[in-house]
Design a protein around this motif. Sequence first.
Motif, PDB file in Angstrom:
ATOM      1  N   ALA A 286       1.558  -1.998 -22.708  1.00  0.00           N
ATOM      2  CA  ALA A 286       1.851  -1.029 -21.654  1.00  0.00           C
ATOM      3  C   ALA A 286       2.254  -1.738 -20.362  1.00  0.00           C
ATOM      4  CB  ALA A 286       0.641  -0.131 -21.418  1.00  0.00           C
ATOM      5  N   TYR A 287       1.590  -2.856 -20.059  1.00  0.00           N
ATOM      6  CA  TYR A 287       1.924  -3.612 -18.845  1.00  0.00           C
ATOM      7  C   TYR A 287       3.333  -4.193 -18.932  1.00  0.00           C
ATOM      8  CZ  TYR A 287       1.877  -7.377 -15.397  1.00  0.00           C
ATOM      9  OH  TYR A 287       2.200  -8.226 -14.359  1.00  0.00           O
ATOM     10  N   VAL A 288       3.672  -4.803 -20.063  1.00  0.00           N
ATOM     11  CA  VAL A 288       5.020  -5.354 -20.241  1.00  0.00           C
ATOM     12  C   VAL A 288       6.065  -4.249 -20.147  1.00  0.00           C
ATOM     13  CG1 VAL A 288       6.548  -6.575 -21.835  1.00  0.00           C
ATOM     14  CG2 VAL A 288       4.154  -7.269 -21.633  1.00  0.00           C
ATOM     15  N   GLU A 289       5.761  -3.088 -20.692  1.00  0.00           N
ATOM     16  CA  GLU A 289       6.685  -1.951 -20.628  1.00  0.00           C
ATOM     17  C   GLU A 289       6.925  -1.527 -19.183  1.00  0.00           C
ATOM     18  OE1 GLU A 289       9.113   0.808 -22.766  1.00  0.00           O
ATOM     19  OE2 GLU A 289       7.886  -0.830 -23.522  1.00  0.00           O
ATOM     20  N   MET A 290       5.895  -1.519 -18.358  1.00  0.00           N
ATOM     21  CA  MET A 290       6.044  -1.130 -16.970  1.00  0.00           C
ATOM     22  C   MET A 290       6.765  -2.203 -16.150  1.00  0.00           C
ATOM     23  SD  MET A 290       4.949   1.955 -16.567  1.00  0.00           S
ATOM     24  CE  MET A 290       5.758   2.205 -18.166  1.00  0.00           C
ATOM     25  N   VAL A 291       6.504  -3.482 -16.440  1.00  0.00           N
ATOM     26  CA  VAL A 291       7.260  -4.542 -15.770  1.00  0.00           C
ATOM     27  C   VAL A 291       8.735  -4.424 -16.110  1.00  0.00           C
ATOM     28  CG1 VAL A 291       7.614  -7.038 -15.603  1.00  0.00           C
ATOM     29  CG2 VAL A 291       5.298  -6.117 -15.649  1.00  0.00           C
TER      30      VAL A 291
ATOM     31  N   ALA B  78       4.908  -6.062  -6.067  1.00  0.00           N
ATOM     32  CA  ALA B  78       5.368  -4.823  -6.686  1.00  0.00           C
ATOM     33  C   ALA B  78       5.836  -5.042  -8.114  1.00  0.00           C
ATOM     34  CB  ALA B  78       6.498  -4.214  -5.855  1.00  0.00           C
ATOM     35  N   PHE B  79       6.311  -6.243  -8.421  1.00  0.00           N
ATOM     36  CA  PHE B  79       6.798  -6.536  -9.765  1.00  0.00           C
ATOM     37  C   PHE B  79       5.751  -7.218 -10.640  1.00  0.00           C
ATOM     38  CE2 PHE B  79      10.917  -6.885  -7.291  1.00  0.00           C
ATOM     39  CZ  PHE B  79      11.325  -5.611  -7.631  1.00  0.00           C
ATOM     40  N   THR B  80       4.610  -7.575 -10.075  1.00  0.00           N
ATOM     41  CA  THR B  80       3.588  -8.272 -10.851  1.00  0.00           C
ATOM     42  C   THR B  80       2.256  -7.516 -10.899  1.00  0.00           C
ATOM     43  OG1 THR B  80       3.026  -9.571  -8.871  1.00  0.00           O
ATOM     44  CG2 THR B  80       4.583 -10.554 -10.436  1.00  0.00           C
ATOM     45  N   VAL B  81       1.797  -7.022  -9.754  1.00  0.00           N
ATOM     46  CA  VAL B  81       0.491  -6.357  -9.687  1.00  0.00           C
ATOM     47  C   VAL B  81       0.619  -4.855  -9.913  1.00  0.00           C
ATOM     48  CG1 VAL B  81      -1.534  -5.928  -8.242  1.00  0.00           C
ATOM     49  CG2 VAL B  81      -0.346  -8.128  -8.098  1.00  0.00           C
ATOM     50  N   LEU B  82       1.606  -4.242  -9.275  1.00  0.00           N
ATOM     51  CA  LEU B  82       1.755  -2.790  -9.368  1.00  0.00           C
ATOM     52  C   LEU B  82       1.939  -2.294 -10.798  1.00  0.00           C
ATOM     53  CD1 LEU B  82       1.857  -0.234  -7.662  1.00  0.00           C
ATOM     54  CD2 LEU B  82       4.320  -0.555  -7.405  1.00  0.00           C
ATOM     55  N   PRO B  83       2.685  -3.003 -11.681  1.00  0.00           N
ATOM     56  CA  PRO B  83       2.807  -2.512 -13.067  1.00  0.00           C
ATOM     57  C   PRO B  83       1.480  -2.368 -13.791  1.00  0.00           C
ATOM     58  CG  PRO B  83       4.501  -4.132 -12.624  1.00  0.00           C
ATOM     59  CD  PRO B  83       3.593  -4.132 -11.424  1.00  0.00           C
ATOM     60  N   ALA B  84       0.470  -3.152 -13.407  1.00  0.00           N
ATOM     61  CA  ALA B  84      -0.843  -2.993 -14.036  1.00  0.00           C
ATOM     62  C   ALA B  84      -1.426  -1.619 -13.714  1.00  0.00           C
ATOM     63  CB  ALA B  84      -1.787  -4.101 -13.563  1.00  0.00           C
ATOM     64  N   ILE B  85      -1.159  -1.115 -12.515  1.00  0.00           N
ATOM     65  CA  ILE B  85      -1.626   0.223 -12.145  1.00  0.00           C
ATOM     66  C   ILE B  85      -0.787   1.292 -12.832  1.00  0.00           C
ATOM     67  CG2 ILE B  85      -2.015   1.786 -10.193  1.00  0.00           C
ATOM     68  CD1 ILE B  85      -2.329  -0.703  -8.434  1.00  0.00           C
ATOM     69  N   LEU B  86       0.516   1.053 -12.897  1.00  0.00           N
ATOM     70  CA  LEU B  86       1.412   2.027 -13.535  1.00  0.00           C
ATOM     71  C   LEU B  86       1.173   2.119 -15.034  1.00  0.00           C
ATOM     72  CD1 LEU B  86       4.729   1.045 -11.709  1.00  0.00           C
ATOM     73  CD2 LEU B  86       2.972   2.672 -10.982  1.00  0.00           C
TER      74      LEU B  86
ATOM     75  N   LEU C 249       0.830  -1.201   0.000  1.00  0.00           N
ATOM     76  CA  LEU C 249       0.000   0.000   0.000  1.00  0.00           C
ATOM     77  C   LEU C 249       0.866   1.253   0.000  1.00  0.00           C
ATOM     78  CD1 LEU C 249      -2.864   1.099   0.078  1.00  0.00           C
ATOM     79  CD2 LEU C 249      -2.781   1.006   2.578  1.00  0.00           C
ATOM     80  N   LEU C 250       1.977   1.225   0.736  1.00  0.00           N
ATOM     81  CA  LEU C 250       2.899   2.359   0.715  1.00  0.00           C
ATOM     82  C   LEU C 250       3.503   2.553  -0.664  1.00  0.00           C
ATOM     83  CD1 LEU C 250       4.768   1.843   4.121  1.00  0.00           C
ATOM     84  CD2 LEU C 250       3.014   3.542   3.595  1.00  0.00           C
ATOM     85  N   LEU C 251       3.835   1.452  -1.326  1.00  0.00           N
ATOM     86  CA  LEU C 251       4.372   1.553  -2.681  1.00  0.00           C
ATOM     87  C   LEU C 251       3.341   2.140  -3.631  1.00  0.00           C
ATOM     88  CD1 LEU C 251       6.300  -1.844  -2.983  1.00  0.00           C
ATOM     89  CD2 LEU C 251       7.268   0.435  -2.698  1.00  0.00           C
TER      90      LEU C 251
ATOM     91  N   PRO D  12       6.405  -8.211   3.788  1.00  0.00           N
ATOM     92  CA  PRO D  12       7.252  -7.459   2.857  1.00  0.00           C
ATOM     93  C   PRO D  12       7.731  -8.282   1.672  1.00  0.00           C
ATOM     94  CG  PRO D  12       7.871  -6.991   5.116  1.00  0.00           C
ATOM     95  CD  PRO D  12       6.887  -8.111   5.171  1.00  0.00           C
ATOM     96  N   LEU D  13       8.008  -9.583   1.885  1.00  0.00           N
ATOM     97  CA  LEU D  13       8.456 -10.412   0.771  1.00  0.00           C
ATOM     98  C   LEU D  13       7.343 -10.595  -0.259  1.00  0.00           C
ATOM     99  CD1 LEU D  13      10.932 -11.962  -0.197  1.00  0.00           C
ATOM    100  CD2 LEU D  13      10.041 -13.987   0.952  1.00  0.00           C
ATOM    101  N   MET D  14       6.119 -10.794   0.228  1.00  0.00           N
ATOM    102  CA  MET D  14       4.979 -10.875  -0.688  1.00  0.00           C
ATOM    103  C   MET D  14       4.716  -9.526  -1.352  1.00  0.00           C
ATOM    104  SD  MET D  14       3.613 -13.850  -1.075  1.00  0.00           S
ATOM    105  CE  MET D  14       2.029 -13.332  -1.735  1.00  0.00           C
TER     106      MET D  14
END
Length: 515
Positions: free
Chosen positions: A112-117, A88-96, A22-24, A81-83
């Motif tokens: 766009a998703y692949v570009e953000m990942v 952060a590398f799988t779900v967050l790029p969909a938002i970015l 959530l902080l990220l 934090p590990l999860m």
Amino acid sequence: MGDRAHPKQPFWASVLQLPLFLLLLGVFSSAMLVPAVYGGMVRDLDAARAFLYAGLLGVVVFALIGLAHAGRDPGHGTLGPLMSLFSAFTVLPAILAVPFYEGLGTTTFLNAYVEMVSAITTTGATLFDDPARLNGTLHLWRSIVGWLGGLLMWIAASAILAPLNLGGFEVTARAEPGRSSSRDIGMSGAEVRMRILKVSSVLIPIYTGLTLLLWVLLAVGGDVGLVALCHAMAILATSGISPVGGLSAAGSGIAGEAVMLLFMLFALSRLTFSTDTTTAESGGLWQDPEFRIGALVVLAVPVFLFLRHFLGAYDVEAERDLLSAGRALWGSAFTVLSFLTTTGFASANWVDAQAWSGLETPGLLLMGLALIGGGVATTAGGVKLLRVFALYRNGVREMERLVHPSSVSSAGPRGRRLQKDGAFIAWIFFMLFALSLALITILLALTGLPFDTSLVLAVSGLSTTGPLLEVAKEVPISLTELNTGAKAIFTAAMVLGRLETLAIIALFTPDLWRG
């Protein structure tokens, strides 16, 4: 009544109690306002509006969830934090990818998703071969995501991976990978948050200060402001993201490359910027095995390439041109360090080295450098230099025992550790890395790609060195032309390469889920 007796926590202390993911979300949503402001300044209103709306929506969602989550314990100890790091590398790029997709308007959301990942994992591979297709606002966003992804790895290495002996720390730790060196399997939620806060307060100013310093130096050297900023962020994050398609189109020339080379040294060893981990117990930078191996590679490989080029130029008598020879040597040295640190910037003189000799340098060499990678707990990817050092020390010791079977090692506690369990665990990781490379190559080949293309894609993803796609083969590989299955496999390879196999395996450790 007992809860009322406690003093009210400050606002920032309450914010830090929130889950890491959530902080990220809040940090990256706030970062969207930067390209929104830039887009408004350069009158790129469509892209600016997309980032403004997405950023404000993200901040509002963060605030609402934060209020709903206030006063709750995130729990899960080290698992949380590990999860969150994996998410952060799988779900967050969909938002970015939302503002990037809306701002561009001529691509699919999958692209766009692949570009953000690719950006957040600091891989730097792009689906847009022509840099002119993206405006400055979108280029800035790609660079910011890559820069924040590098900062995330700087902090996570010491605050999350080090306590679990992952990410390279398993080579020097006394416990097994995925386990704490203490009797307890991990840390409590409060300990994890305090460690993240402490590490962040130290590393964020260093990371930001180095980026600003490099930005100023590149701008003074002749780069346009946006290009200088993007290249500065790309060097510190080892993402290799460039708004002009590489250094050949930059305006700073050799002077700018020389400055970049100095800043790329931060990816050879964590000891160059911090002493907060067990990898920094070597008695100084010049005694650090990672830095010494990296320096040896950077010196030896360009000399080898230079002599190879020199022999090739002998027949055409081009060796008399000392200026071309100097450019060839510099182009080799810079490019070798760039790919060793998995940055992936090729020197503008890299082509001169081939033209001077009349020979073509095989991309297999650059792939090998990217696979070796940089230092543990840095933004670099690959196998990591510390694991290579552990295997080297173990090999030397085994040869000594062949000559003197009854000899006793005198390498000291650190050397004995590397020769025993450290080398064994490093070999396990190397085998897992090789198996992952073989599996991803086979899966890519099953999608219809040629074997050599599949191999380059697998190496590029696992080593987080996206620019390999442009230089490893005679003809650059275009990610846009890949089918959906190949893009999905390459995306998984980037996540696996950034987080590493042992960390993902640790997520399935039963002890981490208890309690």
